[in-house]
Design a protein around this motif. Sequence first.
Motif, short mmCIF file in Angstrom:
data_model
loop_
_atom_site.label_atom_id
_atom_site.label_comp_id
_atom_site.label_asym_id
_atom_site.label_seq_id
_atom_site.Cartn_x
_atom_site.Cartn_y
_atom_site.Cartn_z
N ALA A 171 -16.25 45.47 11.71
CA ALA A 171 -16.45 43.97 11.98
C ALA A 171 -16.49 43.81 13.52
N PRO A 172 -18.12 44.07 14.34
CA PRO A 172 -17.35 44.45 15.71
C PRO A 172 -17.60 42.91 16.51
N ASP A 173 -18.56 41.76 15.49
CA ASP A 173 -18.04 40.89 15.58
C ASP A 173 -17.13 39.45 14.88
N LEU A 174 -15.95 40.15 15.18
CA LEU A 174 -13.65 39.49 14.48
C LEU A 174 -13.18 39.73 15.82
N PRO A 175 -12.25 39.05 15.83
CA PRO A 175 -11.28 39.24 16.76
C PRO A 175 -10.11 39.58 15.68
N ILE A 176 -9.80 41.23 16.38
CA ILE A 176 -8.87 42.19 15.64
C ILE A 176 -7.71 41.83 16.52
N VAL A 177 -6.04 41.33 15.68
CA VAL A 177 -5.29 41.92 15.90
C VAL A 177 -4.45 42.65 15.23
N LEU A 178 -3.95 42.85 16.11
CA LEU A 178 -3.37 44.27 15.75
C LEU A 178 -1.68 43.74 15.23
N SER A 179 -0.62 44.03 14.27
CA SER A 179 0.11 43.60 13.48
C SER A 179 1.79 44.72 13.15
N ALA A 195 -7.88 50.68 24.37
CA ALA A 195 -8.71 51.16 25.43
C ALA A 195 -10.61 51.69 24.61
N ARG A 196 -10.29 51.98 23.10
CA ARG A 196 -11.74 52.64 22.46
C ARG A 196 -11.85 51.41 21.94
N CYS A 197 -11.23 50.47 21.18
CA CYS A 197 -12.07 48.63 20.85
C CYS A 197 -12.18 47.79 21.83
N SER A 198 -13.27 46.97 21.87
CA SER A 198 -13.59 45.95 22.66
C SER A 198 -12.82 44.76 22.65
N ASN A 199 -13.06 44.82 20.61
CA ASN A 199 -12.20 43.39 20.16
C ASN A 199 -11.41 43.39 19.70
N VAL A 200 -10.29 44.11 19.66
CA VAL A 200 -8.95 44.42 19.36
C VAL A 200 -8.56 43.09 21.34
N VAL A 201 -8.38 42.09 20.67
CA VAL A 201 -7.86 41.15 21.41
C VAL A 201 -6.63 40.44 21.39
#
Length: 84
Positions: A24-32, A52-58
């Motif tokens: 899902a490269p175009d979606l922002p990812i929020v870790l929980s 560091a590995r995933c630029s879309n983790v916001v």
Amino acid sequence: MATSSFRAPDEAVIAHACRVAEVAPDLPIVLSIIPQNAGNTLSSAVVATIAARCSNVVGLKDRTEISMPASLYNGIRRPLTGAV
């Protein structure tokens, strides 16, 4: 992305989070981090590696009692609190 309710090694959690971010490269990812609902937690090292590995983790939603130092978030937004 919530941590799994099944215990898994850190590398498996990192691989899973990175795979979700990759498909899902175009979606922002929020870790929980919700320890009362999960078999795993996300340590500061795991969060830093994923960021560091995933630029879309916001972002990071952290429902623990202990906050990680801001320097360990590695460029992702400040943690979210409460119900989101």
